[in-house]
Design an enzyme around this catalytic site. Structure first.
Site, PDB file in Angstrom:
ATOM      1  N   ILE A 176       0.815  -1.452  -0.004  1.00 38.86           N
ATOM      2  CA  ILE A 176      -0.036   0.043  -0.185  1.00 38.86           C
ATOM      3  C   ILE A 176       0.915   1.235  -0.031  1.00 38.86           C
ATOM      4  CG2 ILE A 176      -2.102   1.142   1.216  1.00 38.86           C
ATOM      5  CD1 ILE A 176      -2.644  -1.554   2.538  1.00 38.86           C
ATOM      6  N   ASP A 186      11.889   2.460   5.357  1.00 41.25           N
ATOM      7  CA  ASP A 186      11.496   0.885   5.046  1.00 41.25           C
ATOM      8  C   ASP A 186      12.570   0.127   5.481  1.00 41.25           C
ATOM      9  OD1 ASP A 186       9.052  -0.312   3.126  1.00 41.25           O
ATOM     10  OD2 ASP A 186      10.469  -1.619   4.059  1.00 41.25           O
ATOM     11  N   SER A 230      -7.719  -1.519  10.261  1.00 35.56           N
ATOM     12  CA  SER A 230      -8.287  -2.685   9.477  1.00 35.56           C
ATOM     13  C   SER A 230      -9.746  -2.765   9.952  1.00 35.56           C
ATOM     14  CB  SER A 230      -7.665  -3.842   9.606  1.00 35.56           C
ATOM     15  OG  SER A 230      -8.235  -4.730   9.125  1.00 35.56           O
ATOM     16  N   TYR A 260      -2.520  -9.908  15.445  1.00 29.37           N
ATOM     17  CA  TYR A 260      -2.422  -8.877  14.557  1.00 29.37           C
ATOM     18  C   TYR A 260      -3.673  -7.905  14.656  1.00 29.37           C
ATOM     19  CZ  TYR A 260      -3.829  -6.827  10.171  1.00 29.37           C
ATOM     20  OH  TYR A 260      -4.309  -5.786   9.116  1.00 29.37           O
ATOM     21  N   LYS A 309      -3.905  -3.744  15.729  1.00 33.69           N
ATOM     22  CA  LYS A 309      -4.909  -2.463  15.081  1.00 33.69           C
ATOM     23  C   LYS A 309      -5.890  -1.823  16.050  1.00 33.69           C
ATOM     24  CE  LYS A 309      -2.591  -2.935  11.415  1.00 33.69           C
ATOM     25  NZ  LYS A 309      -1.613  -1.777  10.871  1.00 33.69           N
ATOM     26  N   ASN A 351      -3.885 -14.504   1.036  1.00 31.19           N
ATOM     27  CA  ASN A 351      -4.823 -13.718   0.530  1.00 31.19           C
ATOM     28  C   ASN A 351      -5.351 -14.033  -0.732  1.00 31.19           C
ATOM     29  OD1 ASN A 351      -3.007 -11.232   2.284  1.00 31.19           O
ATOM     30  ND2 ASN A 351      -5.228 -11.541   2.785  1.00 31.19           N
ATOM     31  N   GLY A 361     -11.629 -18.802  11.676  1.00 28.22           N
ATOM     32  CA  GLY A 361     -11.445 -17.459  11.817  1.00 28.22           C
ATOM     33  C   GLY A 361     -11.951 -16.557  10.758  1.00 28.22           C
TER      34      GLY A 361
HETATM   35  C1  UD1 Z   1      -7.449 -11.096   6.227  1.00 27.66           C
HETATM   36  C2  UD1 Z   1      -7.555 -10.804   7.637  1.00 27.66           C
HETATM   37  C3  UD1 Z   1      -7.610  -9.420   7.752  1.00 27.66           C
HETATM   38  C4  UD1 Z   1      -6.389  -8.743   7.299  1.00 27.66           C
HETATM   39  C5  UD1 Z   1      -6.051  -8.957   5.710  1.00 27.66           C
HETATM   40  C6  UD1 Z   1      -4.901  -8.417   5.372  1.00 27.66           C
HETATM   41  C7  UD1 Z   1      -8.622 -12.811   8.542  1.00 27.66           C
HETATM   42  C8  UD1 Z   1      -9.753 -13.349   9.482  1.00 27.66           C
HETATM   43  N1  UD1 Z   1      -8.737 -11.664   8.178  1.00 27.66           N
HETATM   44  O1  UD1 Z   1      -8.533 -10.746   5.411  1.00 27.66           O
HETATM   45  O2  UD1 Z   1      -7.672  -9.297   9.283  1.00 27.66           O
HETATM   46  O3  UD1 Z   1      -6.303  -7.306   7.567  1.00 27.66           O
HETATM   47  O4  UD1 Z   1      -6.125 -10.305   5.492  1.00 27.66           O
HETATM   48  O5  UD1 Z   1      -4.272  -9.212   4.536  1.00 27.66           O
HETATM   49  O6  UD1 Z   1      -7.530 -13.683   8.525  1.00 27.66           O
HETATM   50  N2  UD1 Z   1     -10.384 -17.222   0.270  1.00 27.66           N
HETATM   51  C9  UD1 Z   1     -10.406 -18.367  -0.417  1.00 27.66           C
HETATM   52  N3  UD1 Z   1      -9.292 -19.099  -0.735  1.00 27.66           N
HETATM   53  C10 UD1 Z   1      -8.181 -18.399  -0.508  1.00 27.66           C
HETATM   54  C11 UD1 Z   1      -7.959 -17.272   0.077  1.00 27.66           C
HETATM   55  C12 UD1 Z   1      -9.335 -16.731   0.554  1.00 27.66           C
HETATM   56  O7  UD1 Z   1     -11.838 -18.631  -0.421  1.00 27.66           O
HETATM   57  O8  UD1 Z   1      -7.272 -19.284  -0.923  1.00 27.66           O
HETATM   58  C13 UD1 Z   1     -11.554 -16.436   0.951  1.00 27.66           C
HETATM   59  C14 UD1 Z   1     -11.558 -16.198   2.290  1.00 27.66           C
HETATM   60  O9  UD1 Z   1     -12.225 -17.018   2.954  1.00 27.66           O
HETATM   61  C15 UD1 Z   1     -12.019 -14.777   2.430  1.00 27.66           C
HETATM   62  C16 UD1 Z   1     -11.932 -13.952   0.957  1.00 27.66           C
HETATM   63  O10 UD1 Z   1     -11.289 -15.001   0.202  1.00 27.66           O
HETATM   64  O11 UD1 Z   1     -13.565 -14.972   2.342  1.00 27.66           O
HETATM   65  C17 UD1 Z   1     -10.592 -13.003   1.524  1.00 27.66           C
HETATM   66  O12 UD1 Z   1      -9.921 -13.827   2.030  1.00 27.66           O
HETATM   67  P1  UD1 Z   1      -8.354 -12.817   2.234  1.00 27.66           P
HETATM   68  O13 UD1 Z   1      -7.865 -12.201   1.140  1.00 27.66           O
HETATM   69  O14 UD1 Z   1      -7.574 -13.818   3.008  1.00 27.66           O
HETATM   70  O15 UD1 Z   1      -8.810 -11.603   3.275  1.00 27.66           O
HETATM   71  P2  UD1 Z   1      -9.544 -11.609   4.486  1.00 27.66           P
HETATM   72  O16 UD1 Z   1      -9.776 -12.827   5.293  1.00 27.66           O
HETATM   73  O17 UD1 Z   1     -10.792 -10.692   4.351  1.00 27.66           O
END
Ligand code: UD1
Length: 340
Positions: free
Chosen positions: A14, A33, A126, A151, A155, A201, A299
């Site tokens: 970011i 950094d 966040s 984490y 925040k 992610n 989670g």
């Molecule tokens: C996560 C964190 C959040 C953090 C953010 C920063 C948790 C619960 N939340 O957000 O606190 O600020 O990352 O990076 O960990 N998904 C899939 N398959 C994958 C990866 C993700 O289905 O391989 C789904 C997840 O279940 C979720 C969505 O995609 O529903 C987004 O996931 P992700 O990108 O990891 O973000 P968050 O979990 O929302």
């Protein structure tokens, strides 16, 4: 006069996009950094985009001496504080690393700002502070929930530290931006997210699967109470998110009181399911994704998206990029780093 803004973590995902937007808006970003989760080549890439070599310091946010030096070498107008650890899973295994970097790091920054008489602070928070929300969309007044990871806790604590410092009456003006899910990359394809190892992610996992680095992507659960059974998130293009930081600095500058704290949601106001995100990627890139439905991930929040009235009014800001734009730019970036 140069409007110097210290961007801690300015080489990160970011941070680097914020550096570009700051430059475009007439500010002079100065980067600090430690390159623990970024590459030094980002500095050259920033030069390619903007034509400017930004002053940068390599070092640790916990290095009080270095911060003092930065504040005495440069007349800093404001600080955007990104430098922090952000892997949720790792924070459960190594909580002290997270409290040290994210909490002590923030203390170091605030102390150096107070000593250097720098008033304006933008803090990366966040939407994780809302946990599983009772009502949607979530407003800034929605109740916070106990953090479900160290984490997330850093925040919440970070916001409290700033609030308490402001309440104590010192000259500090700050906004904590509560990010929803930042995705995408600079449209030039020069900068983007560089996940270390296997991404956790969604979007980096999608683009790596499309690039053939991963065999398939698993959708974590399709039995949630949502239209297609997969989780809902508010995915925001990183350039829109970057823009909100610049608006935030302008707003702080125009705030007359020297003693001010506020929190602002930064999302699009729209929720999308995981399957909608995958379909948006396929439609805009014409690349078919190999995905399967798997079990829920521990989670995960079922659904969350932002109410964005406050950011619109207070920051005079709104999003410009769609989910498809974000997917297109994320894919451009992936192709660039994978030599596709
Ligand atoms: C996560 C964190 C959040 C953090 C953010 C920063 C948790 C619960 N939340 O957000 O606190 O600020 O990352 O990076 O960990 N998904 C899939 N398959 C994958 C990866 C993700 O289905 O391989 C789904 C997840 O279940 C979720 C969505 O995609 O529903 C987004 O996931 P992700 O990108 O990891 O973000 P968050 O979990 O929302």
């Amino acid at each position: 006069m140069e409007h110097n803004i210290l961007v801690t973590g300015g080489a990160g995902y970011i941070g680097s996009h914020v550096v570009v937007r700051l430059h475009e808006e007439g500010f002079n970003p100065i980067i600090l950094d430690d390159f623990s989760n970024s590459e030094k080549s980002v500095l050259d890439r920033l030069h390619k985009i903007t034509g400017k070599h930004f002053k940068s310091y390599e070092g640790d946010i916990l290095d009080t001496g270095l911060l003092e030096q930065i504040f005495s070498d440069n007349q800093i107008e404001g600080v955007i504080h990104f430098a922090a650890k952000k892997a949720v899973g790792e924070s459960v295994e190594k909580p002290l690393k997270y409290y040290k970097n994210n909490v002590s790091g923030l203390l170091t920054v605030i102390e150096a700002m107070l000593a250097g008489k720098v008033k304006n602070l933008v803090f990366s928070s966040s939407c994780t502070v809302y946990g599983e929300p009772d009502e949607l969309p979530v407003t800034e007044a929605s109740p916070e929930k106990p953090a479900n990871s160290p984490y997330g806790n850093t925040k919440q604590i970070g916001e409290e530290i700033i609030q308490d410092t402001v309440t104590s009456g010192v000259a500090l003006k700050s906004i904590a931006l509560r990010y929803f899910n930042p995705i995408g990359a600079h449209p030039s394809g020069e900068i983007g997210e560089l996940p270390l190892g296997i991404p956790s992610n969604l979007v980096p996992f999608i683009t790596q699967t499309a690039a053939g680095i991963r065999e398939k992507i698993t959708v974590f659960g399709n039995d949630y109470d949502t239209p297609d059974g997969t989780c809902i998130r508010d995915y925001i293009h990183v350039m829109d998110l970057a823009d909100a930081h610049v608006q935030c600095l302008k707003h702080l500058d125009n705030t007359e009181s020297d003693n001010h704290f506020d929190v602002v949601n930064v999302g699009t106001g729209k929720g999308n399911t995981v399957l909608e995100a995958i379909k948006a990627f396929e439609a805009v890139t014409q690349v078919k994704l190999n995905y399967e439905i798997g079990p829920r991930r521990a989670g995960d929040v079922e659904k969350i998206y932002a109410q964005v009235d406050k950011s619109r009014k207070l920051l005079d800001w709104s999003t410009k990029y769609s989910l498809s734009d974000s997917m297109r730019d994320a894919w451009n970036w992936q192709k660039r780093i994978s030599d596709l």
